[in-house]
Design a protein around this motif. Sequence first.
Motif, short mmCIF file in Angstrom:
data_model
loop_
_atom_site.label_atom_id
_atom_site.label_comp_id
_atom_site.label_asym_id
_atom_site.label_seq_id
_atom_site.Cartn_x
_atom_site.Cartn_y
_atom_site.Cartn_z
N UNK C 67 44.17 52.52 40.03
CA UNK C 67 42.82 52.01 39.79
C UNK C 67 41.97 53.01 39.02
N UNK C 285 39.88 46.26 37.61
CA UNK C 285 40.18 45.09 38.44
C UNK C 285 41.00 44.06 37.67
N UNK C 339 35.59 35.75 40.23
CA UNK C 339 35.76 37.03 40.95
C UNK C 339 36.57 36.81 42.22
N UNK C 343 39.78 39.22 42.88
CA UNK C 343 39.87 40.02 44.12
C UNK C 343 40.96 39.46 45.02
N UNK C 346 44.54 40.33 44.06
CA UNK C 346 44.89 41.73 44.37
C UNK C 346 45.12 41.87 45.88
#
Lengths: 367, 537, 389
Positions: C67, C285, C339, C343, C346
């Motif tokens: 990241x 992201x 989003x 998210x 992941x």
Amino acid sequence: MRNGNGKDKDGFKGAVRSFVASFGWPRIIIALFIVALFFLAPAAKVEIPSALSDVLNRFGMNAVLVLAMVPMVQSGCGLNFGLPIGVIAGLLGSTLAIQVVSVGPLVGIFKPGLPVFILAIILAMPFAALFGWAYGKLLNRVKGDEMIIATYVGWAAVSFMSIMWLILPYSAPTMIWAYKGYQLRSTIAVAGFYDKVLSSFLAIRIGDFVFPTGMILFVALMCLVVWLFFRTKAGTAMTAVGSNPDYARASGVDASRARILSVVASCMLGAVGIIVYQQSYGFIQVYNGPLMAAFPAVAALLIGGASVNKASIVNVVVGTLLYQGMITMTPKVINSLLQSDMAEVLRIIIANGMILYALTRKSKVAR
Amino acid sequence: MDEDCPLLSLEHITKDFDGTVVLSDVSFKLCKGEILGLVGENGAGKTTLMRILFGMPVIAETGGFQGRCCIDGESVDFKSPFDALDAGIGMVHQEFSLISAFTTAENILLNRECTHPSFLNEVFGDRMSVLDRDAIRERAERSIEKLGVKLDPDMLVSEMPVGHKQFTEIAREINRDGIRVLVLDEPTAVLTESEAEVLLSGMRSLADQGISIIFISHRLHEVLEVADRIVVLRDGKLVKDVSAKGVTVKEVSAWMVGRDVEAKRASGAHREFGPEFLRLDKLWVDMPGERVNEVSISVRKGEIFGIGGLAGQGKLGIPNGVMGLQLAGGEALLDGQAIPLNDPRAALSMGMAFVSEDRRGVGLLLDESLDWNIAFTAMQIQDRYLKPFLGSRFLRFRDDRGMRELAQEYVDALEIKCTGVRQRAKELSGGNQQKVCLAKAFAIKPKLLFVSEPTRGIDVGAKRLVLDALLKYNRENGMTIVMISSELEELRSICDRIAIVDEGRVAGILPPEAHLEDFGLLMSGRGATEEARVANA
Amino acid sequence: MNGLQKNSRFLRDNLVVFIFLALSLAALPFSGQAGAIPDNLMARVTRNAFLVFALIIPIYAGMGINFSMTLGAMAGQIGLIFCVDWNVVGVWGLLFSAVIGTPIAILFGLLAGSVLNRCKGREMVTSLILGFFMEGVYQLIVLYMFGSVLPLRSPNIELSRGYGVRNILNLATVRGSLDDLVAIKTPAISLGGLVLSPVKIPLVTIAIIVALAFFIVWFKKTKLGQDMRAVGNDMAVAKAAGINVDRTRIISIVISTVLACYGQIIFLQSINNMMTTDAQSQTGFMAAAAILVGGATASHASIKNVLIGVTLLHFMFETVPNAAPRVFGQADVAEYFRSFLSFGVIALSLVLHAYREKKKEEEARRANRIAAGETAAANAAAAAEGGRA
């Protein structure tokens, strides 16, 4: 002669040294930094009494959210980067409370003020317990990678709930867009429900200085509850699981259960924490509001001297004071002295630097 | 074999750890193409000797050693295992050191891959060279052939049977350029009989090709089958250095365990016991490194039952399995009642307690104080040290004072040296930590106590105290004790009967006054146990 | 039986891919302008693919999703600020940015690598926090050091207060310079009732991405690539074999950071403006979501994962958020849905991976037990035979 008895004998010097060792250099530097800020405050034309009440106020607003970190750290689940999950439970509680007292069947039964506040907390608890249980189950399946997964699960939950806030059929007029006639606003005022119920309760006013007695008392109460919880059988087991899961297992403790319980406790505290925050702040922030909730809380706890696997109530109190002191005072003093808005950048660096420091420290003791 | 120009010679090696001598004046020679069998009990000094030979950093960190190692008559001083490898000494450890996602060939040539340079070498150095897969494969095949086993160079390690992993390890060592001495530490322990045969003949052929081998094994019949010479260590001293020709397993095991000293028994030999108290029937335990395959034993009430055997043979798996800490199956009965396996809480609730061999890992909360360490189990299992809050049965808080008093009681009774019961467990010495573990077990007043390696890593004085404490609780409180230990002397000094576990099974049960060499035979691998049975019959 | 097992295993291993493919296909009919999807998808994929490749090498080295690749993105952005400030235009401007960005990226990579070496076992969360931390440092540089410590020549990118870079940097001088260098446009195609709008194919960008893919395939075959695989699989064994584990890990992070720097330059040149202080924040992201959608895990990734992932993720972005408002009857849902998807993917794939690893460990132990049981049984049988003889 082991280090145990050395402490008592060395007198003052030893006491100072052991204080430094236990308090840690990062904390001392930050504490000195804040003291320096207070000394510089007059030069920056910052009123000390109002600055002090700001610090206290923000301490009260945030302390319970920081406290929410403790159970999970103690049970060995690491830093609760999934705090937004507890916060969401709190948001559900507070929005539902406002909904039911303004249009629902409970209109007129709950008087504005403390009753609505308590109703919000009561309504939040089942959600917190349910979310916490599911979240705890999940974390138990992924032992080892908890922190990164918690972060993303928290974020995914926030964006999922954002969709929900859009489509859930809320209808209380103070919460929805007036021009649309439906859909939650992004910030919802709690004025007329429980605005400042704690902050103004028994508040002591001396000139510009206001001591938010009620809120501080509530924080103290929550600290007491957590402290007492860790003195029960289950709380003791939780600490042992975090300290050495193999020892706990060999003593007949179900480590998975203890960990789930700690996650539930964290979520409940997170829910209460956000409601306390709202009553002081005056608004409920839904949608992306809780997205970054975990990071200031994590940073505060770590500044308070906690590590990735040990945290105490003292860490919470000291850490929240230092962290909130820093982010209240830095913008006021630095920005006015340097004529710049550098404080926000400094906050990012210090807060994340603190988390980074804790993550890279050798946290496991020699076994 | 040229006796006059030894390839490797160890001269007057002496080593102590904080004053405890683990090797004293050990000297022997190894000639080219010779297989040397190195045998000895646990703690005889084999491991330390090999660590010295390999220049392991732990030796230098603990003050170095006296004496010298010579190769080709020249003194060498290895700073790290890599120096030893450069000098042509390779070692295969008991634990596999293989990358499971790699093939046989990749593992054999790990970090010694054949490459050809690429255009990026000039800028970024040799690590940008491209692997030459064909050459890697070919070299791997060559060393597999040298060992004389059958291995598929393209098979992934994760898909291999255990024996092939062992072969891969050895093939990797002999693949090194200029390998001259190969140390094999218990290489046959994980192999089936037929695989072991293959390995032994492979060793023979390596020796014929001029590679010298130091073969460490507890399977004495294998050692005798393949070795040219046998070196026996006992208590850090070299007791025998003889040609393997004409030597029997019985002789070697007698050398290993030493002269038959009459064990110092604490009290009268004839003791009365109650009825059968603990019964294990076909118990198996999946404990990594200490697997139990099938164990059936019966312990009588009031008895001190010893379980001995060499490391890795499964003796430690027994208590860990019964107490629910490791996956187990089969049947276990306490006082006629079935013990639910894989459930630590149930095992503790039935009145059993366990002092783990892994003191720091399982036995203690190192970061917590002694009172927590001692009272925790009693609180969790028996709900003691909880005070009701306002008389409520459901809300009860920890009774810190009660815990402190309990801890103080045991601190006094077991003479635990500490600054107080609030001291953290990690600050105590090993012996005192062990006493804290005992106190934790005694605190729940068990009817049956398992103690595993109670004296490991603690000094002589503390050893005596720990054993005396066990004896006292057995004699005065009638506590049945199952004691697991690698130290035979210790078992013989307090146990009423001693079972020897070998390869996950009970090889035999002997009275403590039995001849030491009989114990030695039971420990010496399956072949030897046959012999022992014959001898006993 | 075996075939069935194989199939179910294939399904299990590609679970994330299938979930998201099904989701996107289901959303397709509701997404509105389906005809524009090919063109949009081409633009999005070519824009992002390079960045996603930056994640692959640390995964080889066993460090999970890096990241902290945002550090490289920041280096690229600093390069672009200089490029705009010095008014280097077109492709030369991009090259200039890369030249400025490379040493900064290497420096950042060395820093990130050494930090991550101090927290083995929790690299991912540390790299995430490191990204946040360095964002602060980056803002310090961009908002306070440019124009005061670092020279800033053109006043039109400077904040009015006399130092610091403006919040939005206009990239008109380099915009599309790579994409448009050599590009072809397909004609509009009519498929039944559906009209597919023309698709612009940026050949040079694609060539660069293909070249990078080939480089990575080649890199895997080098000694360094092999060492990284060894380190990634088992640090202890690699160390015992004499591989310098820490150094290898640092190199993998440096390569990732430098690639992220170039990737961010390629990404930004296809967009008109750069949000000066937080253009990098989405990068990490999005790249992570893409590689995970493609079926990569924290310990395993391939070129295929990258290409499938980046295509699928952006296909999903083209369909699902557009379909969501229709399905839920709310216009604002789209943004949150986007989003939630990134998210969520992941979170989902990290959970599945961690869960699978745990399962695999248990299975390995069970297999070991069976093998040992067989060994014991064989020995017992041999003994019995021996006894009879």
